[in-house]
Write an enzyme that holds these catalytic residues in place. Sequence first.
Site, PDB file in Angstrom:
ATOM      1  N   HIS A   1      -2.910   0.735   6.553  1.00 26.85           N
ATOM      2  CA  HIS A   1      -3.199   0.705   5.121  1.00 26.85           C
ATOM      3  C   HIS A   1      -3.495   2.130   4.681  1.00 26.85           C
ATOM      4  O   HIS A   1      -4.048   2.935   5.445  1.00 26.85           O
ATOM      5  CB  HIS A   1      -4.404  -0.196   4.814  1.00 26.85           C
ATOM      6  CG  HIS A   1      -4.654  -0.364   3.341  1.00 26.85           C
ATOM      7  ND1 HIS A   1      -3.892  -1.183   2.551  1.00 26.85           N
ATOM      8  CD2 HIS A   1      -5.558   0.216   2.511  1.00 26.85           C
ATOM      9  CE1 HIS A   1      -4.325  -1.122   1.297  1.00 26.85           C
ATOM     10  NE2 HIS A   1      -5.332  -0.273   1.245  1.00 26.85           N
TER      11      HIS A   1
ATOM     12  N   CYS B   1       0.810  -1.225   0.000  1.00 27.53           N
ATOM     13  CA  CYS B   1       0.000   0.000   0.000  1.00 27.53           C
ATOM     14  C   CYS B   1       0.841   1.272   0.000  1.00 27.53           C
ATOM     15  O   CYS B   1       0.660   2.170  -0.836  1.00 27.53           O
ATOM     16  CB  CYS B   1      -0.980  -0.012   1.168  1.00 27.53           C
ATOM     17  SG  CYS B   1      -0.222  -0.005   2.808  1.00 27.53           S
TER      18      CYS B   1
ATOM     19  N   HIS C   1      -5.701   2.414  -4.438  1.00 27.26           N
ATOM     20  CA  HIS C   1      -4.779   1.818  -3.464  1.00 27.26           C
ATOM     21  C   HIS C   1      -4.325   0.452  -3.935  1.00 27.26           C
ATOM     22  O   HIS C   1      -4.834  -0.094  -4.926  1.00 27.26           O
ATOM     23  CB  HIS C   1      -5.462   1.704  -2.098  1.00 27.26           C
ATOM     24  CG  HIS C   1      -6.660   0.797  -2.101  1.00 27.26           C
ATOM     25  ND1 HIS C   1      -6.807  -0.261  -1.236  1.00 27.26           N
ATOM     26  CD2 HIS C   1      -7.785   0.783  -2.868  1.00 27.26           C
ATOM     27  CE1 HIS C   1      -7.968  -0.874  -1.445  1.00 27.26           C
ATOM     28  NE2 HIS C   1      -8.577  -0.255  -2.432  1.00 27.26           N
TER      29      HIS C   1
END
Length: 283
Positions: A108, A57, A120
């Site tokens: 994240h 991420c 993402h």
Amino acid sequence: MFKKYIFLLLTALVTYSAIGTETIYAQSTANQIISAGKEQIGTPYRWGGTTTSGFDCSGFTGYAFAQAGISLPRTAAEQYRVGTSVSRNDLQPGDLVFFRTYNSGPSHNGIYIGNNQFIHSSSSQGITISSLGNSYWNPRYLGARRVISAAQSQPDSQVKAASMASHHNSVTVELNGTALSFDQNPIIVNGSTLVPMRAIFESLGANIEWDGANKQINGVRNDQSVSLIIGQTSAQTNNGSISLNEPAQIINGRTIVPLRFISEALGANVEWNSKESKVIITD
């Protein structure tokens, strides 16, 4: 009284101009970041990955911001400490959004792209676009940070403009005596001149195809063929492999490659005029 009025008017105009310039900068930078991110849709998730062969991420957000000349710290937790905090109601495209997944802190993150969506690197889908209102992401939303506006005011902090930005308009290209124009100008990276591949190849009569699934570019000119993958430091031709001193990369949605590659791939004669910062290509 009249002088005071003129002074106040001029002050207001200067202030408005400064705000307008910063707004345009932020929007342009956000567009670059989001465009670079969307180019990677479908790239697989890879733990610890920071390249176009696979991203985690924060590796993905770092890559996308780097394409606009902004350097981010490596991890999501570190990125959560840069820029300024932004409320969910005030999100703007280009803001970093963060989530709690396997622990109580930011584990994240992604890039807000507008319309309640963010892009993402998902562990299950790779680079993808999701909704903040998604039943999984909504309850795990932690917060957001605005980095773009801070990049101007904090050049020496953890977020800084890459040196390549100062070179965007310093290099010109001349093909067979005619100056070429580009929507992404040549740049200098680590002492190497990188030029837009498609524009120059097509000007030389080559056909270019983009394989988005594999992040690969294929070019054919007469009996010459070339293939390269974004992020790699080598390319393949029908005459063998070509080593690149800088990897092919995407800036503002355009693939740029080292100048020498033009010569070795298509057999054109390429010269560099250092006094005029000019690339001279003859065919």
